[in-house]
Design a protein around this motif. Structure first.
Motif, short mmCIF file in Angstrom:
data_model
loop_
_atom_site.label_atom_id
_atom_site.label_comp_id
_atom_site.label_asym_id
_atom_site.label_seq_id
_atom_site.Cartn_x
_atom_site.Cartn_y
_atom_site.Cartn_z
N ASN A 67 0.74 -1.27 -0.14
CA ASN A 67 0.03 -0.07 0.12
C ASN A 67 0.79 1.10 0.15
OD1 ASN A 67 -2.19 1.52 0.06
ND2 ASN A 67 -2.54 1.46 2.21
N LYS A 73 -2.08 5.70 -1.98
CA LYS A 73 -3.45 5.70 -1.22
C LYS A 73 -4.43 4.90 -2.15
CE LYS A 73 -3.21 10.22 1.06
NZ LYS A 73 -3.84 11.68 1.33
N PHE A 74 -4.30 4.88 -3.23
CA PHE A 74 -5.39 4.01 -4.16
C PHE A 74 -4.86 3.77 -5.60
CE2 PHE A 74 -7.05 8.37 -3.92
CZ PHE A 74 -6.99 8.59 -5.52
N HIS A 75 -5.24 2.92 -6.34
CA HIS A 75 -4.90 2.48 -7.71
C HIS A 75 -6.39 3.12 -8.48
CE1 HIS A 75 -1.23 0.56 -6.96
NE2 HIS A 75 -1.80 0.00 -6.19
N HIS A 84 -11.58 3.36 -7.29
CA HIS A 84 -10.47 3.21 -6.49
C HIS A 84 -9.91 2.12 -5.74
CE1 HIS A 84 -10.69 8.15 -6.47
NE2 HIS A 84 -10.20 7.45 -7.77
N SER A 103 -7.90 0.08 -2.97
CA SER A 103 -6.77 0.51 -1.98
C SER A 103 -6.62 -0.76 -1.13
CB SER A 103 -7.07 1.74 -0.87
OG SER A 103 -8.31 1.19 -0.43
N THR A 104 -5.48 -1.10 -0.55
CA THR A 104 -5.28 -2.22 0.14
C THR A 104 -4.29 -1.77 1.77
OG1 THR A 104 -3.17 -2.75 -0.67
CG2 THR A 104 -5.01 -3.30 -1.89
N LYS A 116 -13.63 1.38 -4.21
CA LYS A 116 -14.55 2.31 -4.28
C LYS A 116 -15.08 2.44 -5.67
CE LYS A 116 -13.62 5.64 -0.37
NZ LYS A 116 -12.83 6.95 -0.11
#
Length: 469
Positions: A5, A8-10, A39, A41-42, A50
């Motif tokens: 991680n 924050k997100f892909h 989005h 995220s992990t 999301k």
């Protein structure tokens, strides 16, 4: 550290091909779009997506309605993922969610980003494909969850002030003398070890050294992703069988020629903790000694059956006595793949002579039957001619156990009693079950089922202890 991680997100584009969400829930002013921005995220405990949509399409509610009609274990198979042009990291090649199981969905009234609403989907696994890492090519690190400490710990000495030392900027731990060689497995070799790193904050008086259990792999040049995952699964099954508990990977990082693959899994935190060894089968090995035995060839050949049997074997430790008995009995049945050949009686007469004798026998038998039932009896007589040529077959269960070098005549509980127990439990006749006999039967079947798994692995050093106190 094993965390993936970093951002924050892909950013993704998510599509549900062949699913018409417009027919679910209510008729909305706006139709559901085919493709949605999302989005991903992990973190250590969670993987979430999301998915953004127009509020007036009611996609969140429709998604929830659709999900209630499918198998949550197959959720990922319905999803198609594409990276957006402005996704967060240029090294990322693609993201695969095809194996993901759905673990939760939330669609709060306050879930907005600007004018767009979003729904949060939680899953249990995600696979990332990155540009290859030339330095680590043909290696892999398979990180274990908390239950994995029992797998790696025995390969190290007692931890103390001088246990940890720094080597070329990396922390290392002193290993046991006989546990430094890699174990060969097909096109790979592996070694259980700790990944060690430091954690510090300038504001704190103390710094921490963190250790993570992992299986380190080395591969031959032609290794494939499927093979690398397969070898990792084999080691996991061996560890789970030895320790009598389901052990999982939380992260697999595989460095191949064309890409580096990271597979993130969420560890199940709530579990019944059991401890195990091979002592119940009269094998006094630690896990290191177990890995040094000759299990590779047969385990690769029988892996599918072994995996199923080990899953049931570990499940039998988490249920009540009646359920444990049925599970262990079932392990014996699924391990029994033999087919008995029909042994025929030795015939002394020619074919014509046999027919003549059979005709005479039929005439004698018909004298015992009412005349109006003769035709029905003759039909029955014709059907059993072939069966009468076969010798009685040996009991299937007895025959299988003997083929596994187990002698049912030495068992403290006979095969007949074991079958009666199974029938009474299966049919709900609990009042006919002797509790003490069930206890002893469970111990016996625990030993037998474990030995059958060892046989599938090609390990013959076991001994069945028939004494049950």
């Amino acid at each position: 550290m094993i965390s993936i991680n970093i951002w924050k997100f892909h950013c993704l584009e998510i599509e549900f091909p062949n699913i018409d969400f417009n027919k679910y829930y209510i008729k909305a002013k706006t139709e559901v779009k085919q493709i949605h921005h999302a989005h991903l995220s992990t973190n250590q405990d969670e993987i979430q997506i999301k998915i953004f949509y127009e509020d007036s399409s009611y996609f969140g509610e429709k998604l929830a309605t659709w999900i209630s009609s499918i198998d949550a274990k197959k959720f990922g198979s319905f999803i198609k993922v594409d990276l957006t042009q402005n996704h967060t990291n240029a090294r990322l090649q693609k993201i695969d969610l095809s194996e993901a199981k759905l673990s939760g969905l939330s669609n709060g009234s306050n879930y907005y980003k600007g004018d767009e609403k979003y729904v949060i989907v939680k899953i249990d696994t995600v696979k990332f494909y990155w540009n290859p890492n030339e330095e680590n090519k043909n290696t892999a690190e398979f990180y274990l969850g908390d239950k994995g400490f029992r797998v790696v710990q025995p390969f190290y000495g007692i931890f103390g002030p001088k246990t940890f030392f720094k080597n070329d900027g990396k922390f290392e731990i002193n290993r046991m003398k006989d546990s430094t060689k890699f174990y060969k497995l097909g096109k790979s070799s592996f070694l259980p070890e700790f990944n060690v790193y430091s954690k510090d904050n300038k504001k704190d008086r103390t710094a921490s050294i963190i250790k993570e259990p992992k299986i380190q792999f080395k591969y031959q040049n032609e290794i494939t992703e499927k093979e690398s995952v397969f070898y990792g699964d084999i080691v996991l099954v061996l560890a789970s069988f030895y320790h009598h508990i389901k052990i999982d990977y939380t992260l697999r990082r595989i460095h191949l020629t064309e890409s580096t693959i990271t597979i993130k899994n969420i560890e199940q935190k709530n579990f019944f903790d059991t401890s195990g060894s091979l002592w119940g089968f009269e094998i006094n090995w630690n896990f290191n000694k177990f890995l040094q035995s000759s299990w590779q060839k047969e385990t690769i050949k029988n892996f599918e059956l072994i995996s199923k049997a080990v899953t049931l074997f570990n499940q039998s430790h988490l249920v009540d006595n009646s359920s444990a008995f049925l599970i262990r009995y079932n392990i014996i049945e699924i391990c029994d793949k033999q087919k008995q050949s029909n042994e025929k009686f030795t015939l002394l007469l020619s074919k014509n002579k046999r027919k003549e004798k059979q005709k005479e026998a039929l005439a004698k038998l018909l004298e015992t039957i009412k005349t109006e039932e003769h035709e029905v009896f003759k039909e029955r007589w014709v059907n059993i001619q072939a069966l009468l040529q076969n010798k009685p077959m040996k009991n299937q269960l007895v025959s299988f156990l003997e083929s596994q070098n187990l002698d049912p005549k030495t068992f403290p509980i006979g095969i007949k009693e074991l079958k009666e127990l199974r029938n009474n439990i299966t049919h709900g006749s609990i009042d006919k079950v002797d509790i003490e006999q069930l206890r002893k039967a469970n111990i016996l079947l625990y030993r037998i089922s474990g030995i059958l798994i060892l046989n599938l692995m090609g390990i013959k050093e076991w001994r069945l202890n028939t004494e049950i106190k």
